[in-house]
Design a protein around this motif. Structure first.
Motif, mmCIF file in Angstrom:
data_model
loop_
_atom_site.group_PDB
_atom_site.id
_atom_site.type_symbol
_atom_site.label_atom_id
_atom_site.label_comp_id
_atom_site.label_asym_id
_atom_site.label_seq_id
_atom_site.Cartn_x
_atom_site.Cartn_y
_atom_site.Cartn_z
ATOM 1 N N GLY A 394 0.806 -1.212 0.000
ATOM 2 C CA GLY A 394 0.000 0.000 0.000
ATOM 3 C C GLY A 394 0.837 1.259 0.000
ATOM 4 O O GLY A 394 1.972 1.289 -0.481
ATOM 5 N N VAL A 395 0.279 2.301 0.610
ATOM 6 C CA VAL A 395 0.923 3.617 0.558
ATOM 7 C C VAL A 395 2.186 3.678 1.400
ATOM 8 O O VAL A 395 2.945 4.647 1.305
ATOM 9 C CB VAL A 395 -0.058 4.727 0.997
ATOM 10 C CG1 VAL A 395 -1.179 4.869 0.007
ATOM 11 C CG2 VAL A 395 -0.598 4.453 2.394
ATOM 12 N N GLU A 396 2.446 2.650 2.236
ATOM 13 C CA GLU A 396 3.687 2.646 3.006
ATOM 14 C C GLU A 396 4.904 2.661 2.082
ATOM 15 O O GLU A 396 5.922 3.292 2.384
ATOM 16 C CB GLU A 396 3.756 1.413 3.919
ATOM 17 C CG GLU A 396 2.576 1.270 4.863
ATOM 18 C CD GLU A 396 1.454 0.417 4.289
ATOM 19 O OE1 GLU A 396 0.673 -0.120 5.086
ATOM 20 O OE2 GLU A 396 1.380 0.273 3.046
ATOM 21 N N PHE A 397 4.791 1.969 0.958
ATOM 22 C CA PHE A 397 5.899 1.936 0.007
ATOM 23 C C PHE A 397 6.013 3.266 -0.736
ATOM 24 O O PHE A 397 7.104 3.680 -1.115
ATOM 25 C CB PHE A 397 5.719 0.776 -0.969
ATOM 26 C CG PHE A 397 5.825 -0.567 -0.297
ATOM 27 C CD1 PHE A 397 7.053 -1.164 -0.103
ATOM 28 C CD2 PHE A 397 4.703 -1.220 0.163
ATOM 29 C CE1 PHE A 397 7.163 -2.392 0.536
ATOM 30 C CE2 PHE A 397 4.789 -2.447 0.797
ATOM 31 C CZ PHE A 397 6.026 -3.036 0.994
ATOM 32 N N ASP A 398 4.890 3.929 -0.931
ATOM 33 C CA ASP A 398 4.935 5.249 -1.550
ATOM 34 C C ASP A 398 5.599 6.250 -0.612
ATOM 35 O O ASP A 398 6.321 7.145 -1.054
ATOM 36 C CB ASP A 398 3.523 5.713 -1.910
ATOM 37 C CG ASP A 398 3.531 6.770 -2.996
ATOM 38 O OD1 ASP A 398 3.915 6.440 -4.134
ATOM 39 O OD2 ASP A 398 3.181 7.928 -2.703
ATOM 40 N N TYR A 399 5.350 6.091 0.680
ATOM 41 C CA TYR A 399 6.027 6.918 1.695
ATOM 42 C C TYR A 399 7.540 6.798 1.533
ATOM 43 O O TYR A 399 8.268 7.802 1.517
ATOM 44 C CB TYR A 399 5.584 6.448 3.087
ATOM 45 C CG TYR A 399 6.371 7.010 4.248
ATOM 46 C CD1 TYR A 399 5.926 8.137 4.934
ATOM 47 C CD2 TYR A 399 7.555 6.408 4.665
ATOM 48 C CE1 TYR A 399 6.641 8.641 6.008
ATOM 49 C CE2 TYR A 399 8.280 6.910 5.728
ATOM 50 C CZ TYR A 399 7.824 8.028 6.402
ATOM 51 O OH TYR A 399 8.530 8.527 7.458
ATOM 52 N N ALA A 400 8.029 5.564 1.414
ATOM 53 C CA ALA A 400 9.461 5.343 1.259
ATOM 54 C C ALA A 400 9.973 5.935 -0.052
ATOM 55 O O ALA A 400 11.069 6.514 -0.108
ATOM 56 C CB ALA A 400 9.769 3.849 1.327
ATOM 57 N N THR A 401 9.178 5.792 -1.119
ATOM 58 C CA THR A 401 9.557 6.347 -2.422
ATOM 59 C C THR A 401 9.745 7.856 -2.351
ATOM 60 O O THR A 401 10.744 8.405 -2.831
ATOM 61 C CB THR A 401 8.488 6.001 -3.468
ATOM 62 O OG1 THR A 401 8.384 4.579 -3.605
ATOM 63 C CG2 THR A 401 8.822 6.608 -4.822
ATOM 64 N N VAL A 402 8.788 8.542 -1.735
ATOM 65 C CA VAL A 402 8.844 10.006 -1.656
ATOM 66 C C VAL A 402 10.039 10.463 -0.823
ATOM 67 O O VAL A 402 10.759 11.395 -1.200
ATOM 68 C CB VAL A 402 7.521 10.562 -1.086
ATOM 69 C CG1 VAL A 402 7.643 12.057 -0.792
ATOM 70 C CG2 VAL A 402 6.376 10.309 -2.062
ATOM 71 N N HIS A 403 10.278 9.798 0.307
ATOM 72 C CA HIS A 403 11.411 10.194 1.145
ATOM 73 C C HIS A 403 12.740 9.893 0.456
ATOM 74 O O HIS A 403 13.725 10.632 0.656
ATOM 75 C CB HIS A 403 11.324 9.499 2.502
ATOM 76 C CG HIS A 403 10.381 10.183 3.447
ATOM 77 N ND1 HIS A 403 10.782 11.159 4.332
ATOM 78 C CD2 HIS A 403 9.040 10.075 3.608
ATOM 79 C CE1 HIS A 403 9.744 11.601 5.016
ATOM 80 N NE2 HIS A 403 8.674 10.953 4.596
#
Length: 692
Positions: A394-403
């Motif tokens: 889910g969006v947890e991986f998007d969090y890592a992508t953005v950071h």
């Protein structure tokens, strides 16, 4: 999301649906309305301010007719099948509704239009940002939520200006010179026994967005983005399906409807009959029929450069061409490169920039597109995103992508994102230096890499989606930054992984890897029940099961018959105890461990479904140290360059390693919000090995 509702064809369905609706209603009521199933469904995203100034940001057309929830429908923008008078009539209705309600900010208006006359109905109005708002924002480059927030703070559309150019942009209506297609992503790969019928209750867990110069190109890019086993209009399970079964499935829509339509055309069913069964507009059906026809033409003309070019212009992938020709995908790729058959990249014209300051937000097309000069020319790094939201990713991986993008920019590099999920932050064009809205397949990612020629590509922040691309990218000479492919394989490949643990003198559950079903029963007898069974190279526990006896194992294999040599089935001895989990970051020599989480549920319940506490409450100090020591050993031995997630079982103060994920995980955002405390200090006591 339509919960408790439904379309009732007879009294029996009415009684069942009303009972369900009343039971779910907070006030014990159920609304009965005339059915308009089969009408065209049209949506408008509108923004209005306190001065009664309104902008229609995006008009969208559902490919599926009314009767299927818009969240479960394929959606296209701009609207394709209405004539000028119909379009103006519905636009006017949407604007009048928003004005009468005195909306200030975003509003979603859904309307139904009779397919053969100009009668229309208002379905619903959502006086807020909606799921469609994100799609409309990414499709047009118009930041709906941002503009709505400024309106809420007292600004009007004509006063919201670009900070650099001082030009009012919020009062300008977007115009699209491309086609955007949204496809829903369903979780039936996890819930294999669930009712797959689509109706008024939404069942999709996520969605993707694709951009092309035609509906065909956009649709096929969208199908590749869903990350199902099928990357085009062909579904292997339908190959032997008879015409009557196909027709029945067309009439009763389910999540595989687009593939059923294509298979019906392959079987000779004409467009008129498919339209009668589905109520899908002839335009969309003819586009699908043309794609099916071109597949047949390709199969009859192997290695034809002319037909290959035609196929690419229609959006057909190298994988599909290779299947039609019986050639490798690599050969098709090289054939295209040798014949200068590569896509061009066009800009999505965002509304926060003037003509002189184009936002670098790109999509690929094999149809004509004006060549644009790349933006910044610093040293480049590409980060591959995580694709559609689904169970386990889910969006947890998007969090890592953005950071990761923020960190790359801080180090002075040009940071580029490739992703296709309109619901995520990473696909906001203001996050990275360049955004490519593309399918996350080897072919589509290589198109961007060939254009940008980055110093390297980062795959560890996009979950299993990005990790699965690592081997193909390295084979084509791409530099994988961070943990290398050899380390990824040692963690993901069962035999290599167990050998690694044995070499490090770390305990793990007894297990075997099998590549055919006959060996499964032998392995189960050898290990003894209960056992854990799962395919390798999966995320989110897909097709993982706790098996207690042979009968359950037979049932499991009946449902999961595709045991392949490249992705074998893993069988582990089930161990009772306490499951714990860590996330760490390492440079191959020094490892940072922010903490240990303890799962409250027993092993066998997926970590994503388990309540977890931090810090752990039932783990002894000695066991904690064993976990820390094991993490450091594994991170150093692989070696890990970046993130690692490890799951353990603690039983009678003995520590067993369950699995190692050489990438970002769901729990990374969790540790970001915590005080490292005791475990950071514990790591710091191991000089040269781990620090807090």
């Amino acid at each position: 999301m339509g919960q408790g509702g439904g379309i009732c064809a007879d009294e029996k369905e009415l009684v069942r649906t009303v009972k369900a609706g009343i039971s779910l209603s907070a006030v014990g009521q159920c609304l009965l309305e005339k059915s308009i199933a089969g009408y065209k469904e049209i949506e408008f995203e509108v923004v209005r301010d306190q001065k009664n100034q309104s902008v229609i940001v995006c008009g969208m057309e559902n490919v599926d007719p009314v009767g299927i929830h818009t969240g479960d429908s394929i959606v296209v923008a701009p609207i394709q099948t209405l004539d000028k008078e119909e379009l103006e009539m519905l636009r006017s209705a949407a604007l009048r509704i928003v004005s009468a309600l005195e909306i200030e900010g975003a509003c979603n208006v859904q309307l139904a239009l009779h397919p053969y006359n100009r009668q229309y109905y208002v379905i619903e109005v959502n006086p807020r940002v909606s799921r469609s708002s994100a799609l409309a924002s990414k499709a047009t480059g118009y930041p709906i939520a941002k503009i709505s927030a400024k309106i809420a703070m007292g600004l009007s559309l004509d006063k919201i200006v670009d900070r650099k150019t001082k030009i009012a942009y919020a009062y300008a209506e977007p115009e699209l010179d491309y086609i955007v297609t949204k496809l829903p992503r369903f979780a039936y790969d996890k819930f294999t026994e669930a009712d797959r019928t689509l109706q008024t209750q939404m069942k999709a867990t996520g969605e993707i967005m694709a951009i092309g110069k035609s509906f065909s190109e956009s649709l096929l890019k969208g199908l590749r983005s869903l990350e199902y086993t099928a990357h085009d209009l062909t579904l292997d399970s339908l190959r032997e399906t008879g015409i009557e079964v196909l027709k029945d499935r067309l009439q009763k829509a389910d999540d595989e409807r687009i593939y059923v339509i294509a298979q019906a055309f392959r079987k000779g069913v004409d467009v008129g009959e498919v339209h009668d069964l589905t109520q899908i507009d002839h335009y969309f059906l003819e586009c699908i029929q043309n794609l099916v026809h071109l597949e047949k033409v390709l199969a009859n003309n192997p290695l034809s450069i002319d037909y290959l070019q035609q196929a690419k212009r229609m959006g057909i992938s190298d994988e599909t061409v290779s299947r039609c020709w019986g050639e490798t995908e690599e050969k098709i790729y090289q054939l295209r490169k040798n014949n200068h058959m590569l896509p061009m990249f066009d800009l999505v014209h965002t509304f926060e920039a003037s003509d002189a300051l184009k936002t670098p937000y790109f999509y690929s097309t094999f149809l004509h597109a004006e060549k644009k000069k790349p933006g910044l020319e610093k040293k480049k790094i590409i980060v591959i995103g995580s694709g559609p939201i689904r169970i386990g990713q889910g969006v947890e991986f998007d969090y890592a992508t953005v950071h990761s993008i923020n960190a790359i920019q801080d180090m002075g590099y040009e940071a580029i994102i490739i992703n296709n999920n309109p619901e995520t932050v990473s696909t906001d064009f203001s996050i990275s230096d360049k955004l490519y809205f593309e399918p996350l397949t080897l072919e589509d990612v290589m198109h961007v890499i060939d254009k940008e020629r980055p110093l390297g590509v980062v795959v560890q922040f996009g979950g299993q989606t990005a990790i699965n691309l690592a081997a193909g990218l390295e084979a084509r000479g791409v530099n994988i930054l961070g943990t290398d492919l050899q380390a990824i394989d040692r963690a993901e490949n069962r035999q290599q992984f167990e050998q690694l643990l044995d070499d490090l003198d770390l305990q793990h559950p007894s297990g075997v890897s099998v590549t055919n079903q006959s060996d499964v029963f032998k392995a189960a007898d050898q290990l003894g029940y209960p056992i854990l069974v799962r395919p390798s190279y999966v995320i989110g526990g897909s097709r993982m099961a706790l098996i207690h006896n042979q009968k359950q194992l037979e049932a499991y294999l009946h449902k999961n018959s595709s045991v392949q040599d490249c992705h074998p089935v893993l069988i582990d001895k089930y161990i009772t105890g306490i499951e714990v989990e860590i996330d760490a970051v390492s440079d191959g020599k020094t490892t940072v461990i922010p903490g240990i989480m303890e799962h409250l549920e027993r092993p066998g319940i997926h970590s994503g479904d388990s309540i977890a506490v931090f810090p752990p409450q039932r783990i002894s100090k000695a066991s904690k140290q064993k976990i820390v020591d094991a993490t450091i050993k594994i991170a150093s031995a692989l070696p890990i360059i970046g993130l690692i997630n490890i799951q353990f079982i603690v039983k009678n103060n003995e520590v067993f390693v369950l699995e190692v994920n050489p990438r970002s995980s769901r729990t990374i955002p969790f540790f970001k919000q915590t005080d490292w405390g005791e475990y950071g200090k514990a790591c710091h006591k191991l000089p040269g090995r781990a620090v807090a």
